[in-house]
Design a protein around this motif. Sequence first.
Motif, PDB file in Angstrom:
ATOM      1  N   PHE A 201       0.808  -1.216   0.000  1.00 49.35           N
ATOM      2  CA  PHE A 201       0.000   0.000   0.000  1.00 49.35           C
ATOM      3  C   PHE A 201       0.846   1.273   0.000  1.00 49.35           C
ATOM      4  O   PHE A 201       0.340   2.342  -0.347  1.00 49.35           O
ATOM      5  CB  PHE A 201      -0.913   0.000   1.235  1.00 49.35           C
ATOM      6  CG  PHE A 201      -1.848   1.178   1.324  1.00 49.35           C
ATOM      7  CD1 PHE A 201      -3.001   1.226   0.564  1.00 49.35           C
ATOM      8  CD2 PHE A 201      -1.576   2.235   2.191  1.00 49.35           C
ATOM      9  CE1 PHE A 201      -3.869   2.310   0.659  1.00 49.35           C
ATOM     10  CE2 PHE A 201      -2.446   3.314   2.290  1.00 49.35           C
ATOM     11  CZ  PHE A 201      -3.597   3.350   1.525  1.00 49.35           C
ATOM     12  N   ARG A 202       2.117   1.175   0.385  1.00 46.65           N
ATOM     13  CA  ARG A 202       2.882   2.395   0.649  1.00 46.65           C
ATOM     14  C   ARG A 202       4.112   2.597  -0.226  1.00 46.65           C
ATOM     15  O   ARG A 202       4.810   3.595  -0.064  1.00 46.65           O
ATOM     16  CB  ARG A 202       3.304   2.421   2.121  1.00 46.65           C
ATOM     17  CG  ARG A 202       4.113   1.216   2.561  1.00 46.65           C
ATOM     18  CD  ARG A 202       4.450   1.264   4.041  1.00 46.65           C
ATOM     19  NE  ARG A 202       5.049   0.039   4.528  1.00 46.65           N
ATOM     20  CZ  ARG A 202       6.324  -0.284   4.380  1.00 46.65           C
ATOM     21  NH1 ARG A 202       7.151   0.536   3.746  1.00 46.65           N
ATOM     22  NH2 ARG A 202       6.782  -1.438   4.854  1.00 46.65           N
ATOM     23  N   HIS A 203       4.373   1.702  -1.171  1.00 46.69           N
ATOM     24  CA  HIS A 203       5.583   1.846  -1.982  1.00 46.69           C
ATOM     25  C   HIS A 203       5.449   2.893  -3.083  1.00 46.69           C
ATOM     26  O   HIS A 203       6.401   3.603  -3.391  1.00 46.69           O
ATOM     27  CB  HIS A 203       5.962   0.497  -2.613  1.00 46.69           C
ATOM     28  CG  HIS A 203       6.510  -0.484  -1.635  1.00 46.69           C
ATOM     29  ND1 HIS A 203       6.438  -1.842  -1.819  1.00 46.69           N
ATOM     30  CD2 HIS A 203       7.137  -0.300  -0.444  1.00 46.69           C
ATOM     31  CE1 HIS A 203       7.007  -2.453  -0.789  1.00 46.69           C
ATOM     32  NE2 HIS A 203       7.432  -1.538   0.053  1.00 46.69           N
ATOM     33  N   GLU A 204       4.280   2.969  -3.702  1.00 49.56           N
ATOM     34  CA  GLU A 204       4.122   3.810  -4.894  1.00 49.56           C
ATOM     35  C   GLU A 204       3.377   5.110  -4.639  1.00 49.56           C
ATOM     36  O   GLU A 204       3.192   5.901  -5.560  1.00 49.56           O
ATOM     37  CB  GLU A 204       3.407   3.011  -5.995  1.00 49.56           C
ATOM     38  CG  GLU A 204       4.135   1.751  -6.431  1.00 49.56           C
ATOM     39  CD  GLU A 204       5.505   2.035  -7.012  1.00 49.56           C
ATOM     40  OE1 GLU A 204       5.687   3.136  -7.568  1.00 49.56           O
ATOM     41  OE2 GLU A 204       6.403   1.178  -6.911  1.00 49.56           O
ATOM     42  N   ILE A 205       2.924   5.324  -3.417  1.00 48.25           N
ATOM     43  CA  ILE A 205       2.296   6.599  -3.080  1.00 48.25           C
ATOM     44  C   ILE A 205       3.078   7.245  -1.949  1.00 48.25           C
ATOM     45  O   ILE A 205       3.810   6.581  -1.217  1.00 48.25           O
ATOM     46  CB  ILE A 205       0.814   6.421  -2.681  1.00 48.25           C
ATOM     47  CG1 ILE A 205       0.666   5.496  -1.476  1.00 48.25           C
ATOM     48  CG2 ILE A 205       0.006   5.900  -3.871  1.00 48.25           C
ATOM     49  CD1 ILE A 205      -0.781   5.326  -0.995  1.00 48.25           C
ATOM     50  N   THR A 206       2.928   8.556  -1.804  1.00 51.21           N
ATOM     51  CA  THR A 206       3.719   9.292  -0.822  1.00 51.21           C
ATOM     52  C   THR A 206       2.969   9.419   0.504  1.00 51.21           C
ATOM     53  O   THR A 206       1.742   9.259   0.580  1.00 51.21           O
ATOM     54  CB  THR A 206       4.047  10.701  -1.340  1.00 51.21           C
ATOM     55  OG1 THR A 206       2.822  11.447  -1.465  1.00 51.21           O
ATOM     56  CG2 THR A 206       4.742  10.620  -2.705  1.00 51.21           C
ATOM     57  N   GLN A 207       3.719   9.756   1.548  1.00 52.53           N
ATOM     58  CA  GLN A 207       3.109  10.026   2.840  1.00 52.53           C
ATOM     59  C   GLN A 207       2.134  11.203   2.729  1.00 52.53           C
ATOM     60  O   GLN A 207       1.076  11.212   3.376  1.00 52.53           O
ATOM     61  CB  GLN A 207       4.197  10.352   3.877  1.00 52.53           C
ATOM     62  CG  GLN A 207       5.212   9.250   4.096  1.00 52.53           C
ATOM     63  CD  GLN A 207       4.610   8.018   4.730  1.00 52.53           C
ATOM     64  OE1 GLN A 207       3.856   8.115   5.687  1.00 52.53           O
ATOM     65  NE2 GLN A 207       4.924   6.856   4.200  1.00 52.53           N
ATOM     66  N   GLU A 208       2.477  12.183   1.896  1.00 49.60           N
ATOM     67  CA  GLU A 208       1.613  13.347   1.722  1.00 49.60           C
ATOM     68  C   GLU A 208       0.290  12.953   1.072  1.00 49.60           C
ATOM     69  O   GLU A 208      -0.776  13.449   1.467  1.00 49.60           O
ATOM     70  CB  GLU A 208       2.325  14.414   0.873  1.00 49.60           C
ATOM     71  CG  GLU A 208       3.503  15.087   1.551  1.00 49.60           C
ATOM     72  CD  GLU A 208       4.754  14.199   1.604  1.00 49.60           C
ATOM     73  OE1 GLU A 208       4.809  13.188   0.848  1.00 49.60           O
ATOM     74  OE2 GLU A 208       5.645  14.498   2.414  1.00 49.60           O
ATOM     75  N   GLU A 209       0.341  12.058   0.094  1.00 51.64           N
ATOM     76  CA  GLU A 209      -0.889  11.606  -0.557  1.00 51.64           C
ATOM     77  C   GLU A 209      -1.753  10.808   0.412  1.00 51.64           C
ATOM     78  O   GLU A 209      -2.991  10.943   0.418  1.00 51.64           O
ATOM     79  CB  GLU A 209      -0.552  10.762  -1.784  1.00 51.64           C
ATOM     80  CG  GLU A 209      -0.007  11.594  -2.939  1.00 51.64           C
ATOM     81  CD  GLU A 209       0.531  10.735  -4.071  1.00 51.64           C
ATOM     82  OE1 GLU A 209       0.345  11.129  -5.239  1.00 51.64           O
ATOM     83  OE2 GLU A 209       1.157   9.687  -3.790  1.00 51.64           O
TER      84      GLU A 209
END
Length: 253
Positions: A201-209
Amino acid sequence: MEFKIAAATDVGIKKKTNQDSLMVRHFQTHAGDMVLAVLCDGMGGFDKGEVASATVVKTFEKWADEQLAYYNESEEYFYVLQKQWFDLISELNERIMRYGKSQGIKLGTTAVVMLLTQKKYYLMNVGDSRAYELGNQILTKDQTFVAREVEAGRMTPEQALTDPRKNVLLQCVGASDRVYPDMFSGDVRKDAVYMFCSDGFRHEITQEEIYRMLAPEVMTEESVMQANIQYLIQLNMRRNETDNITAAVVRTA
């Protein structure tokens, strides 16, 4: 304290089997409404990882059905709970390993388990599935090779993102001789969002997103919560995430 929950999982764009398993459930107890969240990521490189992950989820759900009636708010309860959960993980590790040997296969799973009560949360972690308090901090610590190297100062966080060993776990349930979980506790905050996810869930999207879509001020209704998780899962797949993708959120009010 009121809890709103939403969760979603997807096999993703490449794998034929979803090896992630998930349970997020309300429990009515003498101490008020509680939520237990259990998220497990079966090892993608192993056979039948979904068997390992589902076994852990079902075992902790059974624990909750049998043991939450005995919950109390004393400081000593943390140590009671820690022993119960550590004993469960040790037993599961041996059971899954025996099953694998009997079938001539290898299988294993991460595990992140969180109990939210009216005042406290209790959190256990094995592997690299994560729990977050959005807008505040990542609550778990990845038990991976690169996380250990970053903590020791032998690798920068930027190097860890691209290192070919970034998915190498230091331990997992069912594939380690012994399992040493991390255990945490803290105060449950009002108007907060607690998120749980597999690493897909977290590899291709940013913490900001993640924060923009799942922030407390956005996550006001369960229908919105569900839609926003689904949006982020789809965004991961549009960016060619090849792993299974699973996430859940609990919003306090």
